[in-house]
Write a protein that holds these residues in place. Sequence first.
Motif, PDB file in Angstrom:
ATOM      1  N   VAL A   1      -4.682 -11.927  16.791  1.00  0.00           N
ATOM      2  CA  VAL A   1      -4.834 -10.549  15.726  1.00  0.00           C
ATOM      3  C   VAL A   1      -6.723 -10.621  15.734  1.00  0.00           C
ATOM      4  CG1 VAL A   1      -5.335  -9.826  13.477  1.00  0.00           C
ATOM      5  CG2 VAL A   1      -3.084 -10.913  14.461  1.00  0.00           C
ATOM      6  N   SER A   2      -6.878  -9.140  16.156  1.00  0.00           N
ATOM      7  CA  SER A   2      -8.131  -8.809  16.376  1.00  0.00           C
ATOM      8  C   SER A   2      -8.541  -7.519  14.520  1.00  0.00           C
ATOM      9  CB  SER A   2      -8.538  -7.698  17.281  1.00  0.00           C
ATOM     10  OG  SER A   2      -8.446  -6.515  16.859  1.00  0.00           O
ATOM     11  N   GLY A   3      -7.561  -7.702  13.761  1.00  0.00           N
ATOM     12  CA  GLY A   3      -8.093  -6.717  12.653  1.00  0.00           C
ATOM     13  C   GLY A   3      -7.280  -7.262  12.118  1.00  0.00           C
ATOM     14  N   ARG A   4      -7.720  -7.332  10.567  1.00  0.00           N
ATOM     15  CA  ARG A   4      -6.265  -6.652   9.024  1.00  0.00           C
ATOM     16  C   ARG A   4      -6.825  -6.479   8.319  1.00  0.00           C
ATOM     17  NH1 ARG A   4      -4.831 -12.650   7.340  1.00  0.00           N
ATOM     18  NH2 ARG A   4      -3.311 -12.027   5.997  1.00  0.00           N
ATOM     19  N   VAL A   5      -5.647  -5.711   8.140  1.00  0.00           N
ATOM     20  CA  VAL A   5      -4.982  -4.755   6.333  1.00  0.00           C
ATOM     21  C   VAL A   5      -4.352  -5.162   5.706  1.00  0.00           C
ATOM     22  CG1 VAL A   5      -4.519  -2.908   6.558  1.00  0.00           C
ATOM     23  CG2 VAL A   5      -5.497  -2.936   8.164  1.00  0.00           C
ATOM     24  N   VAL A   6      -5.344  -4.957   4.726  1.00  0.00           N
ATOM     25  CA  VAL A   6      -4.795  -5.454   3.351  1.00  0.00           C
ATOM     26  C   VAL A   6      -3.955  -3.939   2.512  1.00  0.00           C
ATOM     27  CG1 VAL A   6      -4.484  -6.806   1.250  1.00  0.00           C
ATOM     28  CG2 VAL A   6      -5.221  -7.954   3.166  1.00  0.00           C
ATOM     29  N   VAL A   7      -2.767  -3.589   2.188  1.00  0.00           N
ATOM     30  CA  VAL A   7      -2.554  -2.783   1.798  1.00  0.00           C
ATOM     31  C   VAL A   7      -2.349  -2.737   0.436  1.00  0.00           C
ATOM     32  CG1 VAL A   7      -1.215  -0.087   0.915  1.00  0.00           C
ATOM     33  CG2 VAL A   7      -2.009  -1.390   3.527  1.00  0.00           C
ATOM     34  N   LEU A   8      -2.825  -2.947  -1.110  1.00  0.00           N
ATOM     35  CA  LEU A   8      -2.032  -3.704  -1.760  1.00  0.00           C
ATOM     36  C   LEU A   8      -2.667  -2.302  -3.155  1.00  0.00           C
ATOM     37  CD1 LEU A   8      -2.205  -6.453  -3.532  1.00  0.00           C
ATOM     38  CD2 LEU A   8      -5.346  -5.896  -4.549  1.00  0.00           C
ATOM     39  N   ALA A   9      -1.214  -2.513  -3.545  1.00  0.00           N
ATOM     40  CA  ALA A   9      -0.113  -1.072  -4.131  1.00  0.00           C
ATOM     41  C   ALA A   9      -0.008  -1.410  -5.152  1.00  0.00           C
ATOM     42  CB  ALA A   9       0.703  -0.877  -3.062  1.00  0.00           C
ATOM     43  N   GLY A  10       0.580  -0.487  -6.251  1.00  0.00           N
ATOM     44  CA  GLY A  10       0.631  -1.042  -8.012  1.00  0.00           C
ATOM     45  C   GLY A  10       0.409   0.103  -8.490  1.00  0.00           C
ATOM     46  N   PRO A  11       1.419   0.515  -9.524  1.00  0.00           N
ATOM     47  CA  PRO A  11       0.688   2.018 -10.950  1.00  0.00           C
ATOM     48  C   PRO A  11      -1.026   1.492 -10.863  1.00  0.00           C
ATOM     49  CG  PRO A  11       2.051   0.090 -11.848  1.00  0.00           C
ATOM     50  CD  PRO A  11       2.114  -0.282  -9.832  1.00  0.00           C
ATOM     51  N   PRO A  12      -1.202   2.287 -11.815  1.00  0.00           N
ATOM     52  CA  PRO A  12      -2.194   2.787 -12.415  1.00  0.00           C
ATOM     53  C   PRO A  12      -2.198   1.440 -13.902  1.00  0.00           C
ATOM     54  CG  PRO A  12      -1.746   4.744 -12.411  1.00  0.00           C
ATOM     55  CD  PRO A  12      -0.678   3.902 -11.544  1.00  0.00           C
ATOM     56  N   GLY A  13      -3.115   0.360 -13.303  1.00  0.00           N
ATOM     57  CA  GLY A  13      -3.663  -0.441 -14.660  1.00  0.00           C
ATOM     58  C   GLY A  13      -3.232  -2.146 -13.552  1.00  0.00           C
ATOM     59  N   ALA A  14      -2.364  -2.028 -12.584  1.00  0.00           N
ATOM     60  CA  ALA A  14      -1.733  -3.044 -12.262  1.00  0.00           C
ATOM     61  C   ALA A  14      -3.199  -4.551 -12.036  1.00  0.00           C
ATOM     62  CB  ALA A  14      -0.959  -3.095 -11.177  1.00  0.00           C
ATOM     63  N   GLY A  15      -4.408  -3.841 -11.796  1.00  0.00           N
ATOM     64  CA  GLY A  15      -5.196  -4.933 -11.058  1.00  0.00           C
ATOM     65  C   GLY A  15      -5.823  -4.714  -9.587  1.00  0.00           C
TER      66      GLY A  15
END
Length: 189
Positions: free
Chosen positions: A8-22
């Motif tokens: 693995v040469s790269g890393r992606v994190v998609v941190l999702a959720g509704p507004p106000g979730a932090g």
Amino acid sequence: MTESAAAVSGRVVVLAGPPGAGKSTVARRIAARHKRAVHLHTDDFWSYIVTGAIPPYQPASDAQNQTVLSVIAGATFTYASGGFVTVVDGVVGPWMLHHFRTAMTTAPHTRADYIVLRPRRKITLARAMARTEPGALVDHNPLGLMWDQFADLGPMEPHVIDTSEESIEETTERVSALLDGDTHRLRAA
């Protein structure tokens, strides 16, 4: 986050959720743990539309939102291909993941994870409506509709974590621990 550098040469994190979730706070903290990291705050991308913007929670905004998410996904994997841990935070439901899955094909050695923060509805809405930054969406109706979109994510439900009883520090540690595992990995198209 452990993984063979050769695999693995790269890393992606998609941190999702509704507004106000932090999401924004946790995303910035996760990014700050790395030597080379980017925090893509997706709300910013809508502000780049100078004229003709439709509020992204309006039904008529779908074509616009598809375009913006495509741009975000492209930027995400371009940063990751450049060696940056790239943490994206936004209202990115499973219905928008095809943009990330498609972009993954341009970065085959990039690992991507998808984690949805979903505190209970009442808690999330109270947090969102208490925001004071300029331009913050604090209207109960669209906030409630967006939370409802995340209420049942079907096959992606295992990517959800309930953070209702956690502090930001606890949520950050929990997300970090999940990223060390393989349970929240996003697979390419």
